[in-house]
Write a protein that holds these residues in place. Structure first.
Motif, PDB file in Angstrom:
ATOM      1  N   PRO A  27     -10.703 -35.099 -40.436  1.00  0.00           N
ATOM      2  CA  PRO A  27     -11.413 -33.523 -40.301  1.00  0.00           C
ATOM      3  C   PRO A  27     -10.638 -32.154 -40.821  1.00  0.00           C
ATOM      4  CG  PRO A  27     -10.804 -34.302 -38.176  1.00  0.00           C
ATOM      5  CD  PRO A  27      -9.834 -35.561 -38.887  1.00  0.00           C
ATOM      6  N   TRP A  28     -11.699 -31.896 -41.545  1.00  0.00           N
ATOM      7  CA  TRP A  28     -11.339 -30.632 -41.891  1.00  0.00           C
ATOM      8  C   TRP A  28     -11.205 -29.461 -40.709  1.00  0.00           C
ATOM      9  CZ3 TRP A  28      -8.992 -29.554 -46.651  1.00  0.00           C
ATOM     10  CH2 TRP A  28      -9.185 -29.020 -47.352  1.00  0.00           C
ATOM     11  N   LEU A  29      -9.541 -29.691 -40.427  1.00  0.00           N
ATOM     12  CA  LEU A  29      -9.407 -28.711 -39.631  1.00  0.00           C
ATOM     13  C   LEU A  29      -8.541 -27.146 -40.151  1.00  0.00           C
ATOM     14  CD1 LEU A  29      -7.094 -30.356 -36.871  1.00  0.00           C
ATOM     15  CD2 LEU A  29      -9.179 -29.582 -36.868  1.00  0.00           C
ATOM     16  N   PRO A  30      -8.385 -26.544 -39.955  1.00  0.00           N
ATOM     17  CA  PRO A  30      -8.169 -24.709 -40.625  1.00  0.00           C
ATOM     18  C   PRO A  30      -6.819 -24.994 -40.893  1.00  0.00           C
ATOM     19  CG  PRO A  30      -9.275 -24.414 -38.108  1.00  0.00           C
ATOM     20  CD  PRO A  30      -9.195 -25.886 -38.386  1.00  0.00           C
ATOM     21  N   THR A  31      -5.890 -25.687 -40.546  1.00  0.00           N
ATOM     22  CA  THR A  31      -4.597 -25.880 -40.246  1.00  0.00           C
ATOM     23  C   THR A  31      -3.969 -27.022 -42.090  1.00  0.00           C
ATOM     24  OG1 THR A  31      -3.758 -25.958 -38.592  1.00  0.00           O
ATOM     25  CG2 THR A  31      -2.423 -26.950 -39.632  1.00  0.00           C
ATOM     26  N   PHE A  32      -5.025 -27.714 -41.856  1.00  0.00           N
ATOM     27  CA  PHE A  32      -5.209 -28.488 -43.137  1.00  0.00           C
ATOM     28  C   PHE A  32      -5.540 -27.670 -44.384  1.00  0.00           C
ATOM     29  CE2 PHE A  32      -5.630 -32.649 -40.541  1.00  0.00           C
ATOM     30  CZ  PHE A  32      -4.346 -32.346 -40.795  1.00  0.00           C
ATOM     31  N   ALA A  33      -6.666 -26.781 -44.231  1.00  0.00           N
ATOM     32  CA  ALA A  33      -7.581 -26.135 -45.140  1.00  0.00           C
ATOM     33  C   ALA A  33      -6.079 -24.988 -46.291  1.00  0.00           C
ATOM     34  CB  ALA A  33      -8.760 -25.405 -44.560  1.00  0.00           C
ATOM     35  N   GLU A  34      -5.898 -24.364 -44.680  1.00  0.00           N
ATOM     36  CA  GLU A  34      -4.301 -23.267 -44.986  1.00  0.00           C
ATOM     37  C   GLU A  34      -3.818 -23.404 -46.115  1.00  0.00           C
ATOM     38  OE1 GLU A  34      -0.902 -21.059 -43.469  1.00  0.00           O
ATOM     39  OE2 GLU A  34      -2.575 -21.768 -42.293  1.00  0.00           O
ATOM     40  N   HIS A  35      -3.489 -24.766 -45.948  1.00  0.00           N
ATOM     41  CA  HIS A  35      -2.173 -25.888 -46.096  1.00  0.00           C
ATOM     42  C   HIS A  35      -2.785 -26.459 -47.831  1.00  0.00           C
ATOM     43  CE1 HIS A  35       0.834 -25.667 -42.974  1.00  0.00           C
ATOM     44  NE2 HIS A  35       0.448 -26.867 -42.923  1.00  0.00           N
TER      45      HIS A  35
END
Length: 66
Positions: free
Chosen positions: A19-27
């Motif tokens: 799932p494209w979560l904000p945490t993954f997107a930031e990293h």
């Protein structure tokens, strides 16, 4: 959403989806630049995208700390 992703990835071994979560997107933006594309990452890592997320979540903070 983060807990659900963790259950899928670690509890059920579903390393094929992320799932494209904000945490993954930031990293991802930290690693690949501001114009990172979720679809391109999913294509690049395919069924191993869950492993990508694990290594990014555990490795990037250590990289920032050094």
């Amino acid at each position: 959403p983060f807990a659900a992703a963790a259950i899928l990835l670690r509890g059920l071994g579903r390393m094929d989806e992320l799932p494209w979560l904000p945490t993954f997107a930031e990293h991802a933006r930290t690693l690949y630049g501001k114009r990172v594309d979720h679809a391109a990452l999913a294509t690049r890592y395919g069924a191993l995208i869950g492993y990508w997320s694990f290594y990014v979540m555990t490795g990037l903070p250590r990289l920032r700390a050094s």
